[in-house]
Design a protein around this motif. Structure first.
Motif, PDB file in Angstrom:
ATOM      1  N   GLY A 124       9.324  10.215  -5.636  1.00  0.00           N
ATOM      2  CA  GLY A 124      10.596  10.127  -4.949  1.00  0.00           C
ATOM      3  C   GLY A 124      10.591   9.176  -3.763  1.00  0.00           C
ATOM      4  N   ASN A 125       9.421   8.726  -3.349  1.00  0.00           N
ATOM      5  CA  ASN A 125       9.369   7.764  -2.245  1.00  0.00           C
ATOM      6  C   ASN A 125       9.563   6.357  -2.784  1.00  0.00           C
ATOM      7  OD1 ASN A 125       9.019   9.776  -0.408  1.00  0.00           O
ATOM      8  ND2 ASN A 125       6.818   9.523  -0.220  1.00  0.00           N
ATOM      9  N   ARG A 126      10.211   5.513  -1.991  1.00  0.00           N
ATOM     10  CA  ARG A 126      10.617   4.186  -2.437  1.00  0.00           C
ATOM     11  C   ARG A 126       9.507   3.151  -2.299  1.00  0.00           C
ATOM     12  NH1 ARG A 126      14.449   3.519   1.053  1.00  0.00           N
ATOM     13  NH2 ARG A 126      13.405   1.978   2.310  1.00  0.00           N
ATOM     14  N   SER A 127       8.857   3.111  -1.130  1.00  0.00           N
ATOM     15  CA  SER A 127       7.866   2.063  -0.911  1.00  0.00           C
ATOM     16  C   SER A 127       7.008   2.409   0.295  1.00  0.00           C
ATOM     17  CB  SER A 127       8.551   0.713  -0.680  1.00  0.00           C
ATOM     18  OG  SER A 127       9.308   0.745   0.525  1.00  0.00           O
ATOM     19  N   MET A 128       5.948   1.619   0.465  1.00  0.00           N
ATOM     20  CA  MET A 128       5.096   1.729   1.640  1.00  0.00           C
ATOM     21  C   MET A 128       5.272   0.473   2.479  1.00  0.00           C
ATOM     22  SD  MET A 128       1.653   3.457   0.013  1.00  0.00           S
ATOM     23  CE  MET A 128       0.687   3.011   1.425  1.00  0.00           C
ATOM     24  N   ASN A 129       4.906   0.548   3.737  1.00  0.00           N
ATOM     25  CA  ASN A 129       4.960  -0.609   4.625  1.00  0.00           C
ATOM     26  C   ASN A 129       4.032  -1.697   4.102  1.00  0.00           C
ATOM     27  OD1 ASN A 129       3.327  -1.900   7.047  1.00  0.00           O
ATOM     28  ND2 ASN A 129       5.456  -1.641   7.679  1.00  0.00           N
ATOM     29  N   LEU A 130       4.472  -2.946   4.195  1.00  0.00           N
ATOM     30  CA  LEU A 130       3.693  -4.064   3.668  1.00  0.00           C
ATOM     31  C   LEU A 130       2.305  -4.136   4.293  1.00  0.00           C
ATOM     32  CD1 LEU A 130       3.334  -6.661   2.013  1.00  0.00           C
ATOM     33  CD2 LEU A 130       4.451  -7.882   3.910  1.00  0.00           C
ATOM     34  N   SER A 131       2.211  -4.115   5.607  1.00  0.00           N
ATOM     35  CA  SER A 131       0.888  -4.283   6.213  1.00  0.00           C
ATOM     36  C   SER A 131      -0.028  -3.104   5.900  1.00  0.00           C
ATOM     37  CB  SER A 131       0.984  -4.532   7.723  1.00  0.00           C
ATOM     38  OG  SER A 131       1.566  -3.452   8.404  1.00  0.00           O
ATOM     39  N   ASN A 132       0.522  -1.902   5.757  1.00  0.00           N
ATOM     40  CA  ASN A 132      -0.306  -0.759   5.353  1.00  0.00           C
ATOM     41  C   ASN A 132      -0.811  -0.935   3.927  1.00  0.00           C
ATOM     42  OD1 ASN A 132       0.124   0.477   7.819  1.00  0.00           O
ATOM     43  ND2 ASN A 132       1.769   1.774   7.062  1.00  0.00           N
ATOM     44  N   SER A 133       0.054  -1.413   3.042  1.00  0.00           N
ATOM     45  CA  SER A 133      -0.346  -1.635   1.653  1.00  0.00           C
ATOM     46  C   SER A 133      -1.441  -2.691   1.557  1.00  0.00           C
ATOM     47  CB  SER A 133       0.859  -2.067   0.818  1.00  0.00           C
ATOM     48  OG  SER A 133       1.838  -1.052   0.808  1.00  0.00           O
ATOM     49  N   VAL A 134      -1.283  -3.763   2.327  1.00  0.00           N
ATOM     50  CA  VAL A 134      -2.305  -4.810   2.352  1.00  0.00           C
ATOM     51  C   VAL A 134      -3.636  -4.216   2.799  1.00  0.00           C
ATOM     52  CG1 VAL A 134      -3.025  -6.961   3.474  1.00  0.00           C
ATOM     53  CG2 VAL A 134      -0.670  -6.701   2.692  1.00  0.00           C
ATOM     54  N   ALA A 135      -3.616  -3.416   3.851  1.00  0.00           N
ATOM     55  CA  ALA A 135      -4.855  -2.837   4.386  1.00  0.00           C
ATOM     56  C   ALA A 135      -5.533  -1.924   3.371  1.00  0.00           C
ATOM     57  CB  ALA A 135      -4.570  -2.085   5.681  1.00  0.00           C
ATOM     58  N   VAL A 136      -4.768  -1.067   2.726  1.00  0.00           N
ATOM     59  CA  VAL A 136      -5.352  -0.131   1.757  1.00  0.00           C
ATOM     60  C   VAL A 136      -6.029  -0.895   0.617  1.00  0.00           C
ATOM     61  CG1 VAL A 136      -4.799   1.618   0.011  1.00  0.00           C
ATOM     62  CG2 VAL A 136      -3.810   1.783   2.305  1.00  0.00           C
ATOM     63  N   ALA A 137      -5.315  -1.837   0.026  1.00  0.00           N
ATOM     64  CA  ALA A 137      -5.867  -2.583  -1.112  1.00  0.00           C
ATOM     65  C   ALA A 137      -7.024  -3.484  -0.687  1.00  0.00           C
ATOM     66  CB  ALA A 137      -4.768  -3.396  -1.787  1.00  0.00           C
ATOM     67  N   ALA A 138      -6.884  -4.159   0.442  1.00  0.00           N
ATOM     68  CA  ALA A 138      -7.939  -5.072   0.902  1.00  0.00           C
ATOM     69  C   ALA A 138      -9.225  -4.313   1.218  1.00  0.00           C
ATOM     70  CB  ALA A 138      -7.467  -5.853   2.122  1.00  0.00           C
ATOM     71  N   PHE A 139      -9.111  -3.139   1.801  1.00  0.00           N
ATOM     72  CA  PHE A 139     -10.315  -2.373   2.103  1.00  0.00           C
ATOM     73  C   PHE A 139     -11.019  -1.916   0.831  1.00  0.00           C
ATOM     74  CE2 PHE A 139      -9.879  -2.545   6.557  1.00  0.00           C
ATOM     75  CZ  PHE A 139     -11.104  -2.137   7.077  1.00  0.00           C
ATOM     76  N   GLU A 140     -10.280  -1.691  -0.244  1.00  0.00           N
ATOM     77  CA  GLU A 140     -10.931  -1.344  -1.514  1.00  0.00           C
ATOM     78  C   GLU A 140     -11.730  -2.528  -2.043  1.00  0.00           C
ATOM     79  OE1 GLU A 140     -12.362   0.470  -4.947  1.00  0.00           O
ATOM     80  OE2 GLU A 140     -11.681   1.279  -3.037  1.00  0.00           O
ATOM     81  N   VAL A 141     -11.158  -3.716  -1.976  1.00  0.00           N
ATOM     82  CA  VAL A 141     -11.887  -4.913  -2.413  1.00  0.00           C
ATOM     83  C   VAL A 141     -13.138  -5.090  -1.557  1.00  0.00           C
ATOM     84  CG1 VAL A 141     -11.779  -7.424  -2.700  1.00  0.00           C
ATOM     85  CG2 VAL A 141      -9.771  -6.026  -3.244  1.00  0.00           C
ATOM     86  N   TRP A 142     -12.983  -4.944  -0.254  1.00  0.00           N
ATOM     87  CA  TRP A 142     -14.108  -5.109   0.666  1.00  0.00           C
ATOM     88  C   TRP A 142     -15.160  -4.017   0.449  1.00  0.00           C
ATOM     89  CZ3 TRP A 142     -14.366  -4.135   6.555  1.00  0.00           C
ATOM     90  CH2 TRP A 142     -15.346  -4.950   7.134  1.00  0.00           C
ATOM     91  N   ARG A 143     -14.705  -2.786   0.204  1.00  0.00           N
ATOM     92  CA  ARG A 143     -15.640  -1.680  -0.067  1.00  0.00           C
ATOM     93  C   ARG A 143     -16.488  -1.990  -1.286  1.00  0.00           C
ATOM     94  NH1 ARG A 143     -16.646   2.132  -3.452  1.00  0.00           N
ATOM     95  NH2 ARG A 143     -14.846   1.635  -4.730  1.00  0.00           N
ATOM     96  N   GLN A 144     -15.844  -2.509  -2.334  1.00  0.00           N
ATOM     97  CA  GLN A 144     -16.587  -2.834  -3.554  1.00  0.00           C
ATOM     98  C   GLN A 144     -17.615  -3.933  -3.315  1.00  0.00           C
ATOM     99  OE1 GLN A 144     -14.272  -3.439  -7.106  1.00  0.00           O
ATOM    100  NE2 GLN A 144     -12.980  -1.669  -6.692  1.00  0.00           N
ATOM    101  N   ALA A 145     -17.403  -4.761  -2.309  1.00  0.00           N
ATOM    102  CA  ALA A 145     -18.364  -5.807  -1.943  1.00  0.00           C
ATOM    103  C   ALA A 145     -19.374  -5.274  -0.926  1.00  0.00           C
ATOM    104  CB  ALA A 145     -17.632  -7.021  -1.381  1.00  0.00           C
ATOM    105  N   ASP A 146     -19.409  -3.945  -0.771  1.00  0.00           N
ATOM    106  CA  ASP A 146     -20.304  -3.276   0.175  1.00  0.00           C
ATOM    107  C   ASP A 146     -20.082  -3.780   1.606  1.00  0.00           C
ATOM    108  OD1 ASP A 146     -22.156  -1.275   0.700  1.00  0.00           O
ATOM    109  OD2 ASP A 146     -23.855  -2.644   0.569  1.00  0.00           O
ATOM    110  N   PHE A 147     -18.825  -4.074   1.914  1.00  0.00           N
ATOM    111  CA  PHE A 147     -18.398  -4.517   3.243  1.00  0.00           C
ATOM    112  C   PHE A 147     -19.163  -5.749   3.719  1.00  0.00           C
ATOM    113  CE2 PHE A 147     -17.495   0.068   2.998  1.00  0.00           C
ATOM    114  CZ  PHE A 147     -16.111   0.008   3.079  1.00  0.00           C
ATOM    115  N   ALA A 148     -19.479  -6.624   2.768  1.00  0.00           N
ATOM    116  CA  ALA A 148     -20.188  -7.874   3.106  1.00  0.00           C
ATOM    117  C   ALA A 148     -19.266  -8.835   3.809  1.00  0.00           C
ATOM    118  CB  ALA A 148     -20.737  -8.514   1.831  1.00  0.00           C
TER     119      ALA A 148
END
Length: 148
Positions: A124-148
């Motif tokens: 039922g929620n429409r969307s998330m804030n852009l900068s929050n969405s960027v942070a969530v997804a980017a941290f997953e990419v960085w986590r997979q790189a072992d925060f290199a």
């Protein structure tokens, strides 16, 4: 990692993305037209002094960015995505593509992406804030790189 903001409209969101990219070592790509001047004081305030530490590139349009990054896989973040953002095995040169705050990504860009990804939200929620969405997804990419 590449963070690509397609026609962002709200300066503080881009400022927050600048700060994030400076802290995780990602390159921020801004696809024109922008809804503000890159020197907007609200964007500078959100990005604080990180603008000098971040790698920021501006592009006239998405096609110009894509031509320069033809070897990168592109993951389009959209509520219409079919793959949850954390279910991808990311690589160092991958790009996360985000749309503007009011319209999201055009269907044509989503169709060109290697995958359309989404962040889970409560029903039922429409969307998330852009900068929050960027942070969530980017941290997953960085986590997979072992925060290199």
């Amino acid at each position: 990692m590449h963070i690509v903001l397609h026609q962002p409209e709200i300066p503080p969101n881009t400022g927050n993305a600048i700060r994030l990219c400076a802290n995780i070592g990602a390159t921020l790509h801004l696809i024109h037209p922008l809804g503000f001047s890159i020197d907007d004081k609200r964007m500078r305030r959100a990005g604080l002094d990180y603008r000098e530490q971040a790698v920021i590139r501006e592009w006239d349009d998405y096609d110009a960015w894509r031509a320069a990054h033809s070897q990168s896989r592109v993951f389009a973040a959209t509520k219409r995505g079919t793959t949850r953002y954390d279910q991808i095995a990311y690589r160092a040169d991958d790009a996360l593509l985000f749309g503007c705050e009011t319209r999201g990504l055009p269907d044509a860009l989503v169709a060109q992406a290697d995958a359309a990804i989404y962040l889970p939200m409560r029903e039922g929620n429409r969307s998330m804030n852009l900068s929050n969405s960027v942070a969530v997804a980017a941290f997953e990419v960085w986590r997979q790189a072992d925060f290199a």
